[in-house]
Design an enzyme around this catalytic site. Structure first.
Site, PDB file in Angstrom:
ATOM      1  N   PRO A 104    -111.447 -19.386 -49.089  1.00  0.00           N
ATOM      2  CA  PRO A 104    -112.340 -20.334 -48.424  1.00  0.00           C
ATOM      3  C   PRO A 104    -111.597 -21.274 -47.486  1.00  0.00           C
ATOM      4  CG  PRO A 104    -112.601 -20.367 -50.831  1.00  0.00           C
ATOM      5  CD  PRO A 104    -111.362 -19.613 -50.528  1.00  0.00           C
ATOM      6  N   GLU A 105    -111.946 -21.222 -46.226  1.00  0.00           N
ATOM      7  CA  GLU A 105    -111.468 -22.188 -45.251  1.00  0.00           C
ATOM      8  C   GLU A 105    -112.687 -23.008 -44.834  1.00  0.00           C
ATOM      9  OE1 GLU A 105    -108.942 -20.224 -42.324  1.00  0.00           O
ATOM     10  OE2 GLU A 105    -108.473 -18.669 -43.767  1.00  0.00           O
TER      11      GLU A 105
END
Length: 275
Positions: A2-3
């Site tokens: 997850p960015e």
DNA sequence: CCTATTCCCTGAAGGC
DNA sequence: TGCCTTCAGGGAATAG
């Protein structure tokens, strides 16, 4: 992993399902998940109502109506799932929040890298983790004037600098590789060799990649899904990340993979030049 | 102040 | 029911 676009997608899927819900019970199965006192975390969260779900860079901010906020970082594999089905809980479920509608908000994290902590909502800007974050794409602070000095004072390679959340925040290993391909910069270019035009291009490309990532619901490279269990589509738009051995979409040269700052790094050796 | 290194974790994949 | 090594990597802590 997850960015910023993935965390934003999680935020949106979470808010639709839990905003306004009261947390009637909290179970922490992996105490190291919680930074700080676990008992206090449970005590203050139990009985509170989720008033909103916010985000700062890659940090989720689960605001409660009692003046506290759960600061949650998913790191590599953390994910939330809203379900009333007991089978949604497994050995990787480290925190279980029972809601007043019978659903459970389950935090799963195979690698146990993610962390949560409770903080006074009014004092979030003083939180150690949040305080050091640089400007994030798509925000009003994400300007040439703000970014240029932050980037140029480093002589490390530009990839490492863009990953440094205190320089600018939100980008992770996937999107940094994509941004550097977009702006035709070799990832090992020293940051202080960049021109004003390079900086400007990085800002524009970062905004564009984040926009595209959010619109696509994030990149499901490994195991990423949002809080409804849905995968994103951004992985289909990536130009270089995970594309080693395939032709560069721009010039046809084979994409190569190297290590930069200990991270797997994908780039086109022909159209991304060192400066 | 700065940079570099180590650590945290587990499952997938690959070599033999 | 094979065993071992390598790899994935964000951020905190530590060392120099």
């Amino acid at each position: 992993m997850p960015e910023m676009p993935e965390v934003e997608t999680v935020r949106r899927s979470l808010i639709a399902q839990v905003k306004g819900r009261k947390i009637t019970h909290v179970e922490i199965r992996y105490p190291d998940l919680i930074t700080g006192d676990v008992d206090q975390f449970v005590e203050f969260v139990t009985g509170a109502t989720i008033s909103d779900v916010g985000r700062r860079a890659k940090f989720l901010l689960i605001h409660l109506d009692n003046g506290y906020t759960i600061i949650s970082h998913l790191r590599m594999e953390g994910k939330y799932r809203i379900s009333a089905d007991p089978s949604a809980i497994d050995k990787h479920s480290h925190a279980i929040f029972t809601l007043d509608n019978g659903q459970k908000m389950i935090y799963n994290d195979v690698r146990k890298f993610g962390r949560m902590q409770l903080w006074n909502t009014d004092e979030l800007s003083e939180n150690k983790s949040l305080k050091k974050l640089g400007p994030e794409p798509l925000s009003t602070e994400f300007t040439f004037q703000n970014l240029k000095p932050r980037i140029m004072r480093h002589h490390k390679d530009i990839k490492t600098v863009l990953l440094d959340q205190s320089v600018m925040s939100g980008l992770g290993n996937i999107y940094v590789d994509e941004v550097l391909w977009q702006v035709k910069l070799h990832p090992e270019t020293p940051a202080n060799h960049l021109s004003d035009e390079d900086i400007q291009k990085i800002i524009e490309a970062s905004n564009q990649e984040m926009d595209k990532g959010i619109a696509a619901g994030g990149s499901s490279i490994r195991t990423y899904v949002d809080a409804t269990g849905h995968k994103g589509n951004m992985q289909n738009n990536l130009k270089v990340y995970g594309k080693e051995g395939t032709p560069c979409p721009r010039c046809g040269t084979e994409i190569v993979k190297i290590k930069v700052g200990g991270r797997g790094t994908h780039f086109c050796p022909k159209c991304q030049v060192v400066k």
